[in-house]
Write a protein that holds these residues in place. Sequence first.
Motif, PDB file in Angstrom:
ATOM      1  N   GLY A  99      80.881  41.429  16.951  1.00  0.00           N
ATOM      2  CA  GLY A  99      79.509  40.949  16.976  1.00  0.00           C
ATOM      3  C   GLY A  99      78.903  40.867  15.585  1.00  0.00           C
ATOM      4  N   THR A 100      77.711  40.302  15.518  1.00  0.00           N
ATOM      5  CA  THR A 100      76.999  40.115  14.254  1.00  0.00           C
ATOM      6  C   THR A 100      75.669  40.847  14.322  1.00  0.00           C
ATOM      7  OG1 THR A 100      78.006  37.936  13.991  1.00  0.00           O
ATOM      8  CG2 THR A 100      76.094  38.428  12.628  1.00  0.00           C
ATOM      9  N   LEU A 101      75.358  41.559  13.246  1.00  0.00           N
ATOM     10  CA  LEU A 101      74.089  42.275  13.142  1.00  0.00           C
ATOM     11  C   LEU A 101      73.209  41.573  12.124  1.00  0.00           C
ATOM     12  CD1 LEU A 101      72.316  44.765  13.831  1.00  0.00           C
ATOM     13  CD2 LEU A 101      73.437  45.938  11.925  1.00  0.00           C
ATOM     14  N   ASN A 102      72.038  41.135  12.562  1.00  0.00           N
ATOM     15  CA  ASN A 102      71.075  40.456  11.689  1.00  0.00           C
ATOM     16  C   ASN A 102      69.829  41.324  11.561  1.00  0.00           C
ATOM     17  OD1 ASN A 102      72.784  38.088  11.639  1.00  0.00           O
ATOM     18  ND2 ASN A 102      71.990  37.576  13.655  1.00  0.00           N
ATOM     19  N   VAL A 103      69.505  41.686  10.339  1.00  0.00           N
ATOM     20  CA  VAL A 103      68.343  42.540  10.064  1.00  0.00           C
ATOM     21  C   VAL A 103      67.342  41.744   9.239  1.00  0.00           C
ATOM     22  CG1 VAL A 103      67.513  44.671   9.015  1.00  0.00           C
ATOM     23  CG2 VAL A 103      69.746  44.625  10.134  1.00  0.00           C
ATOM     24  N   GLU A 104      66.107  41.735   9.684  1.00  0.00           N
ATOM     25  CA  GLU A 104      65.026  41.042   8.986  1.00  0.00           C
ATOM     26  C   GLU A 104      63.894  42.033   8.719  1.00  0.00           C
ATOM     27  OE1 GLU A 104      62.781  36.865   9.728  1.00  0.00           O
ATOM     28  OE2 GLU A 104      62.356  38.433  11.198  1.00  0.00           O
ATOM     29  N   VAL A 105      63.420  42.053   7.478  1.00  0.00           N
ATOM     30  CA  VAL A 105      62.344  42.948   7.071  1.00  0.00           C
ATOM     31  C   VAL A 105      61.187  42.110   6.556  1.00  0.00           C
ATOM     32  CG1 VAL A 105      61.665  44.862   5.588  1.00  0.00           C
ATOM     33  CG2 VAL A 105      64.005  44.747   6.469  1.00  0.00           C
ATOM     34  N   LYS A 106      60.009  42.370   7.085  1.00  0.00           N
ATOM     35  CA  LYS A 106      58.806  41.679   6.619  1.00  0.00           C
ATOM     36  C   LYS A 106      57.695  42.687   6.396  1.00  0.00           C
ATOM     37  CE  LYS A 106      59.499  37.007   8.414  1.00  0.00           C
ATOM     38  NZ  LYS A 106      58.893  35.894   9.176  1.00  0.00           N
ATOM     39  N   PHE A 107      56.910  42.435   5.370  1.00  0.00           N
ATOM     40  CA  PHE A 107      55.776  43.282   5.031  1.00  0.00           C
ATOM     41  C   PHE A 107      54.486  42.584   5.431  1.00  0.00           C
ATOM     42  CE2 PHE A 107      58.956  45.296   2.553  1.00  0.00           C
ATOM     43  CZ  PHE A 107      58.508  46.568   2.240  1.00  0.00           C
ATOM     44  N   ALA A 108      53.576  43.341   5.995  1.00  0.00           N
ATOM     45  CA  ALA A 108      52.235  42.822   6.241  1.00  0.00           C
ATOM     46  C   ALA A 108      51.527  42.629   4.903  1.00  0.00           C
ATOM     47  CB  ALA A 108      51.451  43.774   7.129  1.00  0.00           C
ATOM     48  N   PRO A 109      50.630  41.655   4.799  1.00  0.00           N
ATOM     49  CA  PRO A 109      49.922  41.460   3.523  1.00  0.00           C
ATOM     50  C   PRO A 109      49.188  42.699   3.049  1.00  0.00           C
ATOM     51  CG  PRO A 109      49.569  39.589   4.991  1.00  0.00           C
ATOM     52  CD  PRO A 109      50.265  40.641   5.801  1.00  0.00           C
ATOM     53  N   PHE A 110      48.780  43.566   3.973  1.00  0.00           N
ATOM     54  CA  PHE A 110      48.022  44.767   3.631  1.00  0.00           C
ATOM     55  C   PHE A 110      48.902  46.015   3.601  1.00  0.00           C
ATOM     56  CE2 PHE A 110      47.669  43.559   8.097  1.00  0.00           C
ATOM     57  CZ  PHE A 110      48.236  44.655   8.741  1.00  0.00           C
ATOM     58  N   ALA A 111      50.219  45.852   3.533  1.00  0.00           N
ATOM     59  CA  ALA A 111      51.123  46.994   3.631  1.00  0.00           C
ATOM     60  C   ALA A 111      51.133  47.863   2.381  1.00  0.00           C
ATOM     61  CB  ALA A 111      52.542  46.518   3.926  1.00  0.00           C
ATOM     62  N   ASN A 170      73.473  47.679   5.457  1.00  0.00           N
ATOM     63  CA  ASN A 170      74.557  48.588   5.065  1.00  0.00           C
ATOM     64  C   ASN A 170      74.363  49.982   5.634  1.00  0.00           C
ATOM     65  OD1 ASN A 170      75.824  46.574   3.557  1.00  0.00           O
ATOM     66  ND2 ASN A 170      74.671  47.074   1.716  1.00  0.00           N
ATOM     67  N   LEU A 171      73.116  50.442   5.709  1.00  0.00           N
ATOM     68  CA  LEU A 171      72.844  51.758   6.266  1.00  0.00           C
ATOM     69  C   LEU A 171      73.060  51.809   7.771  1.00  0.00           C
ATOM     70  CD1 LEU A 171      69.561  52.644   4.320  1.00  0.00           C
ATOM     71  CD2 LEU A 171      71.791  53.701   3.983  1.00  0.00           C
ATOM     72  N   LEU A 172      72.861  50.683   8.450  1.00  0.00           N
ATOM     73  CA  LEU A 172      72.889  50.655   9.914  1.00  0.00           C
ATOM     74  C   LEU A 172      74.247  50.260  10.490  1.00  0.00           C
ATOM     75  CD1 LEU A 172      71.047  51.049  12.398  1.00  0.00           C
ATOM     76  CD2 LEU A 172      70.429  48.637  12.205  1.00  0.00           C
ATOM     77  N   LEU A 173      75.021  49.461   9.756  1.00  0.00           N
ATOM     78  CA  LEU A 173      76.265  48.917  10.297  1.00  0.00           C
ATOM     79  C   LEU A 173      77.240  49.978  10.816  1.00  0.00           C
ATOM     80  CD1 LEU A 173      77.330  45.851   8.098  1.00  0.00           C
ATOM     81  CD2 LEU A 173      77.065  45.946  10.579  1.00  0.00           C
ATOM     82  N   PRO A 174      77.496  51.082  10.092  1.00  0.00           N
ATOM     83  CA  PRO A 174      78.477  52.045  10.606  1.00  0.00           C
ATOM     84  C   PRO A 174      78.097  52.690  11.931  1.00  0.00           C
ATOM     85  CG  PRO A 174      78.098  52.389   8.263  1.00  0.00           C
ATOM     86  CD  PRO A 174      77.036  51.444   8.746  1.00  0.00           C
ATOM     87  N   ALA A 175      76.837  52.619  12.320  1.00  0.00           N
ATOM     88  CA  ALA A 175      76.415  53.257  13.565  1.00  0.00           C
ATOM     89  C   ALA A 175      76.509  52.338  14.765  1.00  0.00           C
ATOM     90  CB  ALA A 175      74.980  53.769  13.424  1.00  0.00           C
TER      91      ALA A 175
END
Length: 248
Positions: free
Chosen positions: A80-92, A114-119
């Motif tokens: 399978g493929t793992l896709n990770v997306e990170v977004k910041f709120a403008p006020f973050a 990289n941190l999540l793939l081995p799990a």
Amino acid sequence: MATFDRRRIPAPEDSKPPVYLSTTAGPSRSRGNDELRPLFIKTGLVTQANGSAYVEADGVKIACSAFGPRPRPPPFTSTGTLNVEVKFAPFASQVRRAPLRDTEPVSHAAVLTNLLLPAVHLHLLPKMSVDVHIYVLEGDSDASVLAAGLSAACVALADAGIPLSGLAVGSTVALHGSTALLDPSGPECTGADATLTLGAMPALGRATSLHMTGEADLDAVCDMVEAALAGATSAHDAVAVALFDGVQ
């Protein structure tokens, strides 16, 4: 004579932020150097997702949703493929981010992958994809966002029923001289000689990956890793309780 609106209180022409006194002896903490900030975790935040989680600590607020497994378009692969997306709120953060330009840092998504793939057991999901969307509502430092983002992502994946090797949690340590500070705040990360973010599966006694910025000698790095593992063990208990409460 200019009209005056008596229903409004006129604001001052200019404003200045408060100035806090800083000490040269190092960052002051209201907790011990080996203590975590209070951690709040809740599952089932996003009802439209297969799994979701909300993680909040002092200075960090992250919402995460997981979708899948679902068929992925060609070319097909045996895993399978793992896709990770990170977004910041403008006020973050203290400096307001541009809504369309500065809300999706690629480096955060790559490090969290990289941190999540081995799990994640992607070999059990051939021809499928798993999508993880992380939305940072508040983040006082990049290291805290990575650590809390990893915990939120793993909780969301577990809530979605994705097969995992174990619960992966994040832990951060900042080095100030010879002192290692567990779970540092934003100012503590800013003035640190080195900062280390560790992904670990405490139930299995394994580390998934680590990300480090700054410079430190080998003995100091070993001390930082040991402190991060101890912090991950404490965070793992909170994650397990949150998942158990979510199931009930």
